[in-house]
Design a protein around this motif. Structure first.
Motif, PDB file in Angstrom:
ATOM      1  N   PRO B 200       0.603  -1.302  -0.344  1.00 41.64           N
ATOM      2  CA  PRO B 200       0.074   0.169  -0.225  1.00 41.64           C
ATOM      3  C   PRO B 200       0.975   1.075  -0.113  1.00 41.64           C
ATOM      4  CG  PRO B 200      -0.427  -0.993   2.197  1.00 41.64           C
ATOM      5  CD  PRO B 200       0.703  -1.967   1.373  1.00 41.64           C
ATOM      6  N   ALA B 201      -0.167   2.247  -0.675  1.00 40.51           N
ATOM      7  CA  ALA B 201       1.270   3.776  -0.601  1.00 40.51           C
ATOM      8  C   ALA B 201       0.180   4.480   0.619  1.00 40.51           C
ATOM      9  CB  ALA B 201       1.155   3.633  -2.050  1.00 40.51           C
ATOM     10  N   VAL B 202       0.574   4.987   0.903  1.00 42.66           N
ATOM     11  CA  VAL B 202       0.217   6.618   1.897  1.00 42.66           C
ATOM     12  C   VAL B 202       1.154   7.678   1.774  1.00 42.66           C
ATOM     13  CG1 VAL B 202      -0.514   7.267   4.305  1.00 42.66           C
ATOM     14  CG2 VAL B 202      -0.228   4.757   4.430  1.00 42.66           C
ATOM     15  N   ILE B 203       0.251   8.678   1.316  1.00 39.24           N
ATOM     16  CA  ILE B 203       0.551   9.931   0.826  1.00 39.24           C
ATOM     17  C   ILE B 203       0.288  11.016   2.396  1.00 39.24           C
ATOM     18  CG2 ILE B 203       0.792  12.367  -0.377  1.00 39.24           C
ATOM     19  CD1 ILE B 203      -0.645  10.113  -2.714  1.00 39.24           C
ATOM     20  N   GLY B 204       1.192  11.359   2.995  1.00 40.91           N
ATOM     21  CA  GLY B 204       1.827  12.027   4.003  1.00 40.91           C
ATOM     22  C   GLY B 204       1.486  13.732   3.717  1.00 40.91           C
ATOM     23  N   ILE B 205       0.270  13.888   4.096  1.00 34.97           N
ATOM     24  CA  ILE B 205       0.172  15.698   3.889  1.00 34.97           C
ATOM     25  C   ILE B 205       0.420  16.362   5.390  1.00 34.97           C
ATOM     26  CG2 ILE B 205      -0.175  17.480   1.772  1.00 34.97           C
ATOM     27  CD1 ILE B 205      -1.267  15.707   0.656  1.00 34.97           C
ATOM     28  N   GLU B 206       1.240  17.725   5.429  1.00 33.65           N
ATOM     29  CA  GLU B 206       0.035  17.906   7.017  1.00 33.65           C
ATOM     30  C   GLU B 206      -0.500  19.133   6.616  1.00 33.65           C
ATOM     31  OE1 GLU B 206       4.049  20.265   8.244  1.00 33.65           O
ATOM     32  OE2 GLU B 206       5.089  18.572   9.458  1.00 33.65           O
ATOM     33  N   GLU B 207      -1.032  18.911   8.660  1.00 31.40           N
ATOM     34  CA  GLU B 207      -2.528  19.983   8.498  1.00 31.40           C
ATOM     35  C   GLU B 207      -2.829  21.434   7.251  1.00 31.40           C
ATOM     36  OE1 GLU B 207      -4.192  20.974  11.828  1.00 31.40           O
ATOM     37  OE2 GLU B 207      -2.080  20.514  12.218  1.00 31.40           O
ATOM     38  N   ASN B 208      -1.328  22.017   7.162  1.00 31.87           N
ATOM     39  CA  ASN B 208      -1.691  23.727   6.687  1.00 31.87           C
ATOM     40  C   ASN B 208      -1.718  23.722   5.338  1.00 31.87           C
ATOM     41  OD1 ASN B 208       1.214  22.430   6.336  1.00 31.87           O
ATOM     42  ND2 ASN B 208       2.015  24.106   6.942  1.00 31.87           N
ATOM     43  N   LYS B 209      -1.593  22.377   4.293  1.00 29.09           N
ATOM     44  CA  LYS B 209      -1.815  21.971   3.221  1.00 29.09           C
ATOM     45  C   LYS B 209      -3.397  21.992   2.822  1.00 29.09           C
ATOM     46  CE  LYS B 209       2.813  20.188   3.300  1.00 29.09           C
ATOM     47  NZ  LYS B 209       3.255  21.100   4.551  1.00 29.09           N
ATOM     48  N   PRO B 210      -4.466  22.937   2.747  1.00 23.66           N
ATOM     49  CA  PRO B 210      -5.278  22.155   2.855  1.00 23.66           C
ATOM     50  C   PRO B 210      -5.715  22.058   1.320  1.00 23.66           C
ATOM     51  CG  PRO B 210      -5.833  24.515   3.899  1.00 23.66           C
ATOM     52  CD  PRO B 210      -4.383  24.027   4.164  1.00 23.66           C
ATOM     53  N   GLU B 211      -5.575  23.092   0.926  1.00 23.41           N
ATOM     54  CA  GLU B 211      -6.223  22.961  -1.314  1.00 23.41           C
ATOM     55  C   GLU B 211      -5.138  21.331  -1.367  1.00 23.41           C
ATOM     56  OE1 GLU B 211      -4.029  25.200   0.478  1.00 23.41           O
ATOM     57  OE2 GLU B 211      -4.461  27.409   0.021  1.00 23.41           O
ATOM     58  N   ALA B 212      -3.477  20.782  -0.754  1.00 24.17           N
ATOM     59  CA  ALA B 212      -3.319  19.890  -1.694  1.00 24.17           C
ATOM     60  C   ALA B 212      -4.119  18.612  -1.546  1.00 24.17           C
ATOM     61  CB  ALA B 212      -1.309  19.896  -1.161  1.00 24.17           C
ATOM     62  N   ILE B 213      -4.356  18.689   0.161  1.00 25.47           N
ATOM     63  CA  ILE B 213      -4.484  17.805   0.601  1.00 25.47           C
ATOM     64  C   ILE B 213      -5.995  17.101   0.031  1.00 25.47           C
ATOM     65  CG2 ILE B 213      -5.983  16.375   2.574  1.00 25.47           C
ATOM     66  CD1 ILE B 213      -4.165  17.764   4.468  1.00 25.47           C
ATOM     67  N   SER B 214      -6.898  18.548  -0.278  1.00 21.47           N
ATOM     68  CA  SER B 214      -8.445  17.764  -1.425  1.00 21.47           C
ATOM     69  C   SER B 214      -7.389  17.612  -2.912  1.00 21.47           C
ATOM     70  CB  SER B 214      -8.868  19.000  -1.578  1.00 21.47           C
ATOM     71  OG  SER B 214      -8.466  20.273  -1.760  1.00 21.47           O
ATOM     72  N   ALA B 215      -6.647  18.313  -3.010  1.00 16.04           N
ATOM     73  CA  ALA B 215      -6.818  18.230  -4.633  1.00 16.04           C
ATOM     74  C   ALA B 215      -5.790  16.712  -4.826  1.00 16.04           C
ATOM     75  CB  ALA B 215      -5.041  19.022  -5.036  1.00 16.04           C
ATOM     76  N   MET B 216      -5.120  16.602  -4.072  1.00 14.87           N
ATOM     77  CA  MET B 216      -3.915  15.044  -4.178  1.00 14.87           C
ATOM     78  C   MET B 216      -5.681  13.483  -3.237  1.00 14.87           C
ATOM     79  SD  MET B 216      -1.270  15.006  -4.891  1.00 14.87           S
ATOM     80  CE  MET B 216      -0.548  13.033  -4.591  1.00 14.87           C
ATOM     81  N   SER B 217      -6.137  14.296  -2.972  1.00 15.29           N
ATOM     82  CA  SER B 217      -7.731  13.091  -2.472  1.00 15.29           C
ATOM     83  C   SER B 217      -8.681  12.952  -3.504  1.00 15.29           C
ATOM     84  CB  SER B 217      -8.357  13.813  -1.449  1.00 15.29           C
ATOM     85  OG  SER B 217      -7.663  14.428  -0.040  1.00 15.29           O
ATOM     86  N   LYS B 218      -8.382  14.173  -4.129  1.00 15.49           N
ATOM     87  CA  LYS B 218      -9.385  14.361  -5.992  1.00 15.49           C
ATOM     88  C   LYS B 218      -8.693  13.002  -7.129  1.00 15.49           C
ATOM     89  CE  LYS B 218     -11.698  17.461  -8.469  1.00 15.49           C
ATOM     90  NZ  LYS B 218     -11.286  18.145  -9.447  1.00 15.49           N
ATOM     91  N   ALA B 219      -7.531  13.475  -6.680  1.00 16.24           N
ATOM     92  CA  ALA B 219      -6.441  12.537  -8.217  1.00 16.24           C
ATOM     93  C   ALA B 219      -6.048  10.919  -7.694  1.00 16.24           C
ATOM     94  CB  ALA B 219      -5.284  13.320  -8.264  1.00 16.24           C
ATOM     95  N   VAL B 220      -6.447  10.699  -6.382  1.00 17.32           N
ATOM     96  CA  VAL B 220      -6.759   9.211  -5.942  1.00 17.32           C
ATOM     97  C   VAL B 220      -7.103   8.797  -6.570  1.00 17.32           C
ATOM     98  CG1 VAL B 220      -6.519   8.125  -3.948  1.00 17.32           C
ATOM     99  CG2 VAL B 220      -4.587   9.491  -4.194  1.00 17.32           C
ATOM    100  N   ALA B 221      -8.764   9.322  -6.040  1.00 18.16           N
ATOM    101  CA  ALA B 221     -10.086   8.933  -5.877  1.00 18.16           C
ATOM    102  C   ALA B 221     -10.213   8.939  -7.081  1.00 18.16           C
ATOM    103  CB  ALA B 221     -10.965   9.711  -5.228  1.00 18.16           C
ATOM    104  N   GLU B 222     -10.498   9.736  -8.118  1.00 18.92           N
ATOM    105  CA  GLU B 222     -10.433  10.286  -9.580  1.00 18.92           C
ATOM    106  C   GLU B 222      -9.887   8.587 -10.493  1.00 18.92           C
ATOM    107  OE1 GLU B 222     -10.031  13.544 -11.758  1.00 18.92           O
ATOM    108  OE2 GLU B 222     -11.798  14.911 -10.362  1.00 18.92           O
ATOM    109  N   LEU B 223      -8.278   8.434 -10.206  1.00 18.06           N
ATOM    110  CA  LEU B 223      -7.081   7.825 -10.733  1.00 18.06           C
ATOM    111  C   LEU B 223      -7.823   6.072 -10.331  1.00 18.06           C
ATOM    112  CD1 LEU B 223      -4.560   8.944 -11.053  1.00 18.06           C
ATOM    113  CD2 LEU B 223      -5.461   8.447 -13.147  1.00 18.06           C
ATOM    114  N   GLY B 224      -8.348   5.829  -9.065  1.00 16.03           N
ATOM    115  CA  GLY B 224      -8.923   5.227  -8.691  1.00 16.03           C
ATOM    116  C   GLY B 224      -7.714   3.218  -8.811  1.00 16.03           C
ATOM    117  N   TYR B 225      -7.052   3.612  -8.287  1.00 14.01           N
ATOM    118  CA  TYR B 225      -5.674   2.924  -8.053  1.00 14.01           C
ATOM    119  C   TYR B 225      -5.854   2.035  -6.714  1.00 14.01           C
ATOM    120  CZ  TYR B 225      -2.594   4.980 -12.020  1.00 14.01           C
ATOM    121  OH  TYR B 225      -2.286   5.550 -13.227  1.00 14.01           O
ATOM    122  N   GLU B 226      -5.831   0.709  -6.606  1.00 13.26           N
ATOM    123  CA  GLU B 226      -5.293  -0.026  -5.534  1.00 13.26           C
ATOM    124  C   GLU B 226      -5.012   0.307  -5.018  1.00 13.26           C
ATOM    125  OE1 GLU B 226      -6.921  -4.052  -5.299  1.00 13.26           O
ATOM    126  OE2 GLU B 226      -8.022  -3.021  -6.624  1.00 13.26           O
TER     127      GLU B 226
END
Lengths: 296, 462, 319
Positions: B200-226
């Motif tokens: 498994p892969a975990v992308i660790g992002i600090e809370e002070n980058k909310p835009e990055a967190i949402s962008a990355m979460s969106k990308a993960v969801a859209e691409l749908g890799y397991e």
């Protein structure tokens, strides 16, 4: 009351006698036989425990001398030949004479000669500074000026000169133990022969860069032009990595190199007379002409 | 509960002033100087000669050892010289000087923006591609990526951690690429995941980058890799430290002297993931990276995030960005906690360059040190649980055995101790030097033990 | 442009400074100081002023003329020592006794060891014990002078003094709410438990100190007090009495937590605190003095180097 006093005296006396007896017996039983010459030699040592001989201290040195039975590999640079003669007498072997040495600071990059190009704001030790970067001047090889050598010297022979920003040596106090040499991260300090009456000639620069870069960084640096090496009639000067190195075992103190050096990087010290450049230049000229004649 | 590492850490003001500056592409300079020391390990060996014509993306130097990396030309043009040149601390290193002529890229490099989402399946070939493209870790240590992605036999990767913590104050380049190149990063992660055997892969992002967190979460969801997920981390320095991040994400501790893989972890920076994507999917070698132009004395409109090419002189970048601001007393390459102060602006960018940070005198000049009051705040701040006050004292007295017993070799030079010290004692200056000495002693001892063991092995055979 | 600065990392520093930490301690002591001035009048204010001026002045004189180095009074540690000393003596104490205490605190306990950070014993506690041994009459004169709230001077003994003299009967019926708010009698700073606790909360919020030492002292005093009380409630007072009386609060919050003279690690701090708590109870019940906090702290100060050797923070990856 009287009884108490008497008892006290009796108990204390008995205790003292018993302990003395125990100490006596233990001392006899566990006595370690040691060569008395170790003590004798240790007494002759300067006692600075500087480690200049390569041993942990004066006693370790004495121990090594006695064990070896000769002085081929043991020499106390601080005590010098005098001390070693006495040690030789104790051991009944020949003393190995060594020319007395002295620490030589091979950098002339004073604040005036070598302007600062940035301001160092870290811990003021050469070691930290050297690990961080090339230094606060344009020269990446010379003295860093934070005085690690001064801190390392146990004979109080080195002092920082606040005006030049360079360390200065008190030759009288220097025992040539080599601690400053080890302390200097830039290898600026070298132990060199003290020379007759302290007279010696050396290149006061270790900058390995090429001429133009060196000149930009420091006004008193060796630019590696090689005039000294070409002129030297004793073959004492080699030009290596753009720096002229004067071999002190070959140098005859003629001072010709010093007179010819265009930047004044070659220093002669403790000479009775000031350097007469013109006279020396005339002498070299005459010699060169003569050589030409002979060739022709 | 947001996760973070357990021991120590500090909370410097994060100063992410340039967080909203979109990445701009720097124009090409007339000349680039490409250093042969772009990575941790042995410098690369140049394979071009003066007068050679090179294209962007062409190999110009080969690895100089096992831990080393290929170096590629970042521009097209003529090699002018292969000579020593001063790096940003003034020390000499071989650089290849290339005069820029046009912008022609080597064949087979895909410069388009089209996403290639299909993950290759051949591990060895992918690793080879990563190595040939000169990909190194871009989190700071510039460790060659193919070495880390190829664990020694017997070690199994259980988790790939993508480091998007960017815990250093001021720096925002990782933040920007996570926003602007989120999908590429996720694909890069999927590729590395495949290479590591599907952990498994975990992308660790600090809370002070909310835009990055949402962008990355969106990308993960859209691409749908397991098996790829985004983890929000509490803001604490040095979260981006490899050992700290492993502790935060996996709740495991790497043993002293051990590698992350010993606890099943492989940590790669998000920028490295982007480089892996470009290398594997687009055949593009690592010749560009993102850097932040920022600082406390730089007005916000002059702050930038730039896509630079390796070998660009820092002075050129500084000039393009509007010159060195008035009141800049120190220029740092990297973050204010672990970055390197620049003494030579003629130095050039390398793969791992992350910023030009202008700090004012009031912000950065060190205050005079006073006596240690034994408050123990340095020990509380140390993320490795060391006692900096003690190490400092031992180092001053050159007590090497005791320093080793007190684990000075575990120090990660994060600077928390010195940052915290109320007496302004330059703890890290002393500790870093002593750490070097102790590690030298340890290496010498290990070498001697190895030699002795080999001698003992050889003896009975006679 | 000026020359660029170059230094190793880090290139930033937290706003923390020795001066700021000491200022925080002074601020935390303010409620207790204000309460004591309210109760004991202008004279108490004068004592505090004399004590601070004596400590700071002496440190300045010593650094300037004896050691011939840069003065260190700006770090405010002498102010803290002065303030603590004034709060640790009875309000009736003559001013010159305080000056002697200041000389001992700064001159002997602090500067002879090398100044701030080098001293083995907490200067204020060392001075208090020195005064207690040298001037027992002045140091145990618990007359309550007239203040702004009490307008007549009354002679009174501390609760612990009463207990030492008259046993458990003498303290029967003590109103705990009263002791919590204004426990008159005793050292100047011991009046109000609430004021001291307010200081403790402030120090914790500002992260100046960690709570472990203080809490372990309280815990130990309470548990040991409870044990004795359970064994013989007819002879020993209950644990709440043990906690709220005497110098337990002042000592555990402000003196035992002194950075220089307390252990560095959390567990070391707990051991240190337990030691202080045990010694305090033992001295109170079996010693010659009615109160033992200052002796206990002083004794445990001597053990700090040993505790530091035995206890270290938990290291990463060295389980």
């Amino acid at each position: 009351m009287d009884i108490t006093i008497i008892w006290t005296i009796v108990v204390i006396t008995l205790l003292g006698v018993t302990l003395a007896a125990v100490l006596f017996l233990v001392a006899r039983k566990f006595r370690v036989e040691e060569d008395p010459r170790i003590d004798e030699i240790e007494k002759l040592m300067p006692g600075a425990n500087c480690g200049g001989c390569g041993f942990a201290g004066c006693r370790a040195f004495a121990d090594s001398c006695v064990k070896a039975g000769n002085l081929d590999n043991n020499f106390c640079p601080v005590g010098g030949n005098e001390t070693m003669k006495q040690v030789a007498a104790v051991l009944g072997c020949a003393a190995v004479e060594q020319a007395p040495k002295v620490a030589v600071i091979r950098c002339n990059g004073s604040c005036a000669n070598r302007p600062k190009v940035n301001e160092y704001d870290g811990l003021a030790t050469c070691r930290v500074k050297a690990a961080l970067y090339s230094g606060d001047t344009g020269c990446a090889y010379g003295c860093l000026g934070c005085g690690d050598c001064v801190a390392a010297c146990e004979n109080d022979a080195l002092k920082m000169n606040p005006e030049t920003g360079l360390p200065e040596l008190d030759e009288e106090k220097c025992g040539a133990c080599g601690k400053c040499v080890k302390a200097c991260p830039k290898g600026v300090i070298e132990l060199r022969n003290k020379g007759p009456r302290g007279m010696r000639v050396y290149t006061s620069c270790v900058n390995k860069d090429k001429g133009p870069a060196v000149k930009k960084a420091c006004a008193a640096a060796c630019i590696g032009c090689g005039i000294c090496a070409k002129t030297c009639t004793h073959g004492a000067i080699v030009l290596e990595n753009n720096v002229a190195y004067i071999d002190y075992t070959k140098c005859k103190l003629c001072r010709e190199c010093e007179a010819l050096c265009p930047t004044g990087a070659i220093h002669g010290v403790n000479f009775p007379k000031p350097l007469d450049k013109d006279a020396i230049k005339a002498r070299i000229k005459a010699r060169n002409e003569k050589a030409k004649e002979v060739q022709e | 509960m947001m996760k973070t590492f357990k021991i120590g850490g500090v909370h410097p003001n994060d100063n992410k002033i340039s967080r909203n500056c979109a990445i701009e592409v720097l124009p090409l300079p007339q000349t680039v100087f490409i250093s042969m020391a772009q990575h941790l390990g042995a410098p690369a060996k140049p394979i071009v000669a003066v007068g050679d014509q090179v294209k962007a993306g062409q190999v110009i130097a080969e690895p100089g050892g096992f831990i080393s990396a290929y170096v590629h030309s970042s521009v097209s043009g003529t090699v002018k010289s292969v000579a020593p040149r001063k790096d940003l601390s003034g020390n000499l290193m071989t650089h290849v000087e290339i005069a820029v002529e046009g912008d022609e890229w080597a064949e087979g490099i895909d410069l388009s923006d089209t996403l290639v989402t299909e993950i290759p399946t051949d591990k060895a070939e992918t690793l080879k591609k990563i190595q040939m493209c000169g990909v190194v870790g871009l989190g700071g240590a510039t460790f060659p990526a193919h070495v880390k992605l190829n664990p020694a036999p017997g070690c199994k990767a259980e988790c790939l951690i993508l480091n998007g913590a960017e815990c250093e104050p001021f720096l925002t380049s990782d933040n920007r690429i996570m926003i602007e190149k989120s999908k590429e990063i996720v694909i890069g992660a999927a590729i590395m995941k495949m290479v590591l055997g599907g952990c498994p892969a975990v992308i660790g992002i600090e809370e002070n980058k909310p835009e990055a967190i949402s962008a990355m979460s969106k990308a993960v969801a859209e691409l749908g890799y397991e098996g790829i997920s985004v983890m929000k981390l509490k803001k604490k320095y040095p979260q981006g430290g490899e050992k700290q991040l492993i502790n935060a994400v996996m709740k495991r501790e790497v043993k002293s002297g051990g590698l992350p893989i010993s606890v099943g972890a492989v940590v790669q920076n998000v920028a490295t993931s982007l480089a892996v994507y470009e290398a594997v999917q687009k055949n593009k070698p690592l010749v560009t990276n993102t850097m932040t132009i920022t600082g406390d004395c730089l007005p916000v409109e002059k702050q930038h995030n730039y896509l630079f090419r390796i070998g660009m002189p820092l002075s050129y970048i500084a000039e393009y960005a509007g010159g060195i601001p008035e009141g800049a007393a120190k220029i740092v390459s990297g973050g204010p906690m672990m970055g390197k102060a620049i003494s030579n602006l003629d130095a050039c960018t390398v793969k791992g360059s992350s910023s030009l940070l202008y700090l004012s005198e009031a912000f950065t000049k060190r205050k005079e040190a006073s006596a240690c009051i034994r408050c123990g705040k340095c020990a509380d701040a140390c993320p490795m649980g060391l006692e900096p006050f003690l190490l400092n004292k031992l180092a001053k007295n050159a007590m090497m055995d005791e320093l080793e017993a007190r684990s000075i070799q575990d120090c990660i030079s994060c600077g928390c101790c010195q940052f915290t010290c109320p007496a302004n004692i330059p703890l890290l200056d002393t500790i870093n030097i002593a750490k070097g000495q102790v590690m030298g002693i340890m290496r010498a001892r290990a070498a001697a033990a190895k030699a002795a063991a080999e001698a003992a092995k050889a003896a009975p055979q006679k | 442009m000026n020359k660029l600065l170059v230094s190793p990392s880090p290139h930033v520093h937290s706003p923390l400074s020795t001066q700021r930490l000491m200022l925080d301690v002074v601020i935390a002591l303010l409620p207790a100081t204000v309460v004591s001035v309210l109760f004991y009048g202008w004279r108490e204010l004068m004592l505090v002023a004399v004590s601070i001026v004596a400590c700071v002045g002496l440190e300045w004189l010593i650094t300037r003329f004896l050691l011939k180095r840069k003065s260190t009074i700006a770090d405010l540690s002498a102010v803290v020592t002065g303030l603590l000393l004034a709060l640790n003596v009875p309000p009736t104490c003559p001013w010159w006794v305080i000056v002697i205490g200041a000389i001992f605190a700064v001159g002997v306990a602090k500067m002879t060891f090398g100044g701030l950070g080098q001293n083995t014993f907490n200067p204020a506690i060392a001075a208090r014990v020195f005064l207690l041994v040298s001037f027992p009459a002045y140091m145990t004169d618990w007359t309550i002078p007239a203040g702004f709230i009490h307008t007549d001077a009354v002679s009174g003994a501390t609760l612990l003094g009463k207990y030492a003299e008259g046993g458990i009967e003498a303290i029967q019926g003590t109103d705990y709410l009263h002791t919590l708010l204004f426990n008159i009698g005793g050292s100047a700073g011991e009046i109000s438990a609430i004021a001291l606790l307010a200081g403790f909360v402030y120090l914790l919020c500002r992260r100046v100190i960690k709570p472990w030492i203080t809490l372990s002292i309280w815990g130990t005093v309470a548990v040991a007090g409870l044990l004795f009380w359970l064994i013989n409630p007819g002879q020993y007072p209950d644990p709440v009495f043990c906690l709220l009386t005497g110098g337990v609060l002042l000592g555990s919050i402000f003196m035992a937590t002194d950075y220089v003279t307390s252990p560095m690690s959390d567990w070391g701090g707990v051991v240190f605190g337990v030691g202080i708590g045990l010694l305090t109870v033992l001295i109170r019940y079996f010693g010659a003095y009615p109160e033992g906090v200052s002796f206990a702290i002083l004794i445990m100060n001597a053990f700090v180097p040993l505790i530091n050797k035995a206890f270290h923070q938990k290291k990463y990856g060295r389980a």
